[in-house]
Design a protein around this motif. Sequence first.
Motif, short mmCIF file in Angstrom:
data_model
loop_
_atom_site.label_atom_id
_atom_site.label_comp_id
_atom_site.label_asym_id
_atom_site.label_seq_id
_atom_site.Cartn_x
_atom_site.Cartn_y
_atom_site.Cartn_z
N UNK A 1 10.29 6.91 -9.75
CA UNK A 1 9.74 8.20 -9.36
C UNK A 1 10.39 9.33 -10.16
N UNK A 2 11.71 9.21 -10.41
CA UNK A 2 12.40 10.25 -11.18
C UNK A 2 11.82 10.33 -12.60
N UNK A 3 11.57 9.17 -13.20
CA UNK A 3 11.00 9.15 -14.55
C UNK A 3 9.60 9.74 -14.57
N UNK A 4 8.81 9.42 -13.53
CA UNK A 4 7.46 9.99 -13.45
C UNK A 4 7.52 11.50 -13.26
N UNK A 5 8.45 11.96 -12.41
CA UNK A 5 8.59 13.39 -12.16
C UNK A 5 8.97 14.13 -13.44
N UNK A 6 9.85 13.52 -14.23
CA UNK A 6 10.21 14.14 -15.51
C UNK A 6 9.01 14.22 -16.44
N UNK A 7 8.20 13.14 -16.42
CA UNK A 7 6.98 13.14 -17.23
C UNK A 7 6.00 14.22 -16.76
N UNK A 8 5.89 14.38 -15.43
CA UNK A 8 5.00 15.40 -14.87
C UNK A 8 5.41 16.79 -15.35
N UNK A 9 6.72 17.07 -15.33
CA UNK A 9 7.21 18.38 -15.76
C UNK A 9 7.01 18.55 -17.26
N UNK A 10 7.35 17.49 -18.02
CA UNK A 10 7.27 17.56 -19.48
C UNK A 10 5.84 17.77 -19.96
N UNK A 11 4.88 17.11 -19.29
CA UNK A 11 3.49 17.17 -19.73
C UNK A 11 2.65 18.14 -18.89
N UNK A 12 3.30 18.86 -17.98
CA UNK A 12 2.57 19.84 -17.18
C UNK A 12 1.52 19.21 -16.28
N UNK A 13 1.89 18.14 -15.56
CA UNK A 13 0.93 17.41 -14.73
C UNK A 13 1.06 17.74 -13.25
N UNK A 14 1.59 18.92 -12.92
CA UNK A 14 1.77 19.26 -11.51
C UNK A 14 0.45 19.25 -10.75
N UNK A 15 -0.66 19.53 -11.45
CA UNK A 15 -1.98 19.53 -10.80
C UNK A 15 -2.73 18.21 -11.01
N UNK A 16 -1.98 17.15 -11.24
CA UNK A 16 -2.55 15.82 -11.39
C UNK A 16 -2.56 15.15 -10.01
N UNK A 17 -3.75 14.74 -9.55
CA UNK A 17 -3.84 14.20 -8.18
C UNK A 17 -3.26 12.79 -8.08
N UNK A 18 -2.97 12.17 -9.22
CA UNK A 18 -2.34 10.86 -9.20
C UNK A 18 -0.82 10.97 -9.32
N UNK A 19 -0.34 11.63 -10.36
CA UNK A 19 1.08 11.63 -10.67
C UNK A 19 1.83 12.83 -10.12
N UNK A 20 1.12 13.91 -9.77
CA UNK A 20 1.78 15.11 -9.27
C UNK A 20 2.41 14.91 -7.90
N UNK A 21 3.19 15.89 -7.43
CA UNK A 21 3.83 15.79 -6.11
C UNK A 21 2.80 15.54 -5.01
N UNK A 22 3.09 14.56 -4.14
CA UNK A 22 2.18 14.25 -3.05
C UNK A 22 0.90 13.58 -3.49
N UNK A 23 0.92 12.98 -4.70
CA UNK A 23 -0.29 12.38 -5.24
C UNK A 23 -0.46 10.92 -4.88
N UNK A 24 -1.45 10.30 -5.51
CA UNK A 24 -1.80 8.91 -5.24
C UNK A 24 -0.61 7.98 -5.45
N UNK A 25 0.16 8.21 -6.51
CA UNK A 25 1.28 7.33 -6.82
C UNK A 25 2.32 7.31 -5.71
N UNK A 26 2.57 8.46 -5.06
CA UNK A 26 3.55 8.48 -3.99
C UNK A 26 3.09 7.68 -2.78
N UNK A 27 1.80 7.72 -2.48
CA UNK A 27 1.28 6.89 -1.39
C UNK A 27 1.47 5.42 -1.73
N UNK A 28 1.19 5.06 -2.99
CA UNK A 28 1.37 3.67 -3.41
C UNK A 28 2.83 3.25 -3.32
N UNK A 29 3.74 4.11 -3.70
CA UNK A 29 5.17 3.79 -3.61
C UNK A 29 5.57 3.50 -2.17
N UNK A 30 5.07 4.31 -1.25
CA UNK A 30 5.43 4.12 0.16
C UNK A 30 4.99 2.75 0.65
#
Length: 585
Positions: A298-327
């Motif tokens: 998750x830390x690596x994905x979060x760094x990628x989100x910040x680096x690539x400006x993906x905060x508004x990504x419904x999959x990788x952004x905070x509270x997105x699809x990936x976090x539900x999958x991780x849980x």
Amino acid sequence: MDNTLHNLLTLVDQSCAASGKALRDFELEAWRQALACSPYLLTTVSQHWAWVETDFARTRWSKPLVWQDLEGLLEDLKQQGFDIDAQLRKLRNRVMMRLIWRDFSRQCRAQETVQQVSLLAEFCIHTAVACAEQELRERFGQPIGADSGNVQKLVTLAMGKLGACELNLSSDIDLIFVYPQSGQTEGGRKSVSNQEYFIKVGQRVITLLDKVTVDGFVFRVDMRLRPYGDSGPLVMNFSAFEAYYQDQGRDWERYAMIKARALTGDAADVAYLESMLRPFVFRRYVDFSVIESLREMKRMISEQVIRKGLQNDVKLGPGGIREVEFIGQCFQLIRGGRDAPLRCRGLMDALSASEQLGCLPADAVSELRDAYWFLRDSEHAIQGYQDRQTQRLPEDPDAQASLSRIMGFQAFEDYLVALNAHRSRVSRHFIDLIAPANEEDESSKRTWFWDDLDLEQIAALGFDDPAAVSAALERLTQSAIVRTLQVEPRRRLDLAMPKLLEVCARQSNASGTVVRLVPMIEAVLRRSAYLLLLIENPGALNELVRLCAASPWIAKQLSLRPALLDELLDLEHLYQAPDKHVLER
């Protein structure tokens, strides 16, 4: 666009009337919404009007497709004289037109869409593998196993969302190719090794699916999840495959293998492969080390989100699809080896099993389930607009208006309010489960050397017999197992011991409790995942100390059988005498 939309709606109405079934008002409105919200669908329908006349006028696209429907559509394309490359691409376009129409017109829910896209992918893979094997059989004959003498079949492992039947409208398909035994081909013009033969099969399958032609592509194929990634062989036999995961398999590969599903191959070979992989994915003991791994992923994905400006990504952004999958997958990796209901591929099944086993409260599962499908609906609305592989919220006003309309909102701002509420709930549950590393823990690791405490410091912590505690800690630090610990188990020990001492100090017989617990700590060091259980689960740590403070016999049993620590996770059953049926189970 308005004229094109009007003309197409008129054509649909006339075509249905000619078939004897006039277009009803709700069907006309469904067409209007779907075409207005997807320029891709509008273009596809315009270019392939014959498919609408043939398919919609006859069936109204009223039901989801089944395997036999896909066989019929492919046969129809074959009869029109297209080669296999064109057949598969036209089939994909024909079916995706139908799926986007059903999704965008709200004739189905996201659950159906992901299953239908997955069905299409599986059918195309089956067809591609069969075609590739038939083509190569004429040159090389059949691959024969050196040990069994049997014909060998390619096993195609579907990974990720395809393995779980959860593909989105623009998903890649992650595949791994394996075959049972080494050997040589027989019966062809030229004999080659089974390895060479199956590499050629795999290459042809990828070309059939991934190559872009005038008709587009079928599915993008990603082979990077195979052993050694891009640098590894395209295909492996079972022995090499097993050796890799036994010797070099990493935590992220366990995560990837949860959803793995064989799409092709002999049933007995598939069963053997699944039994071979199960111990790698689902450990026999409760494994809290996965939390650290997921936290790092998750830390690596979060760094990628910040680096690539993906905060508004419904999959990788905070509270997105990936976090539900991780849980959901967190509990599968931690407890799947012991709790069979968690050994499932689908995320919704994993969440349901987590609720059933008491890993997650019912209200949390309900919120996660609602958020997940809202996010998946959003993902499809974003991707189906232009048939693009993206999960990023659109910036174009027309695309925003289409997204809002499909999701049932009057304005994009109203949609964002609902989206942010779902994402906030997902983030809260994710942090509750997989919180960032605690700063206090890191500080204690750096500055509090528990194995170098003097008697005065031990007394200040609240221990009534500092000498006994000091002697017990000295025995532990000087033991052969501690002196030979690798870096990661030592780090876990350094994190666990201050927590353990702190809880012990609160007991009435604090010093005696430490003396009882030290042999148990030494016993679990070879399986340091149990230390993570105590680090990550304060309730389990408190219960362990309380039980050992009350009973030297329990402390001894735990040191003899560390696997009993698993029972600390289920306090409801820990303090209930098992009945006959529980004992039998």
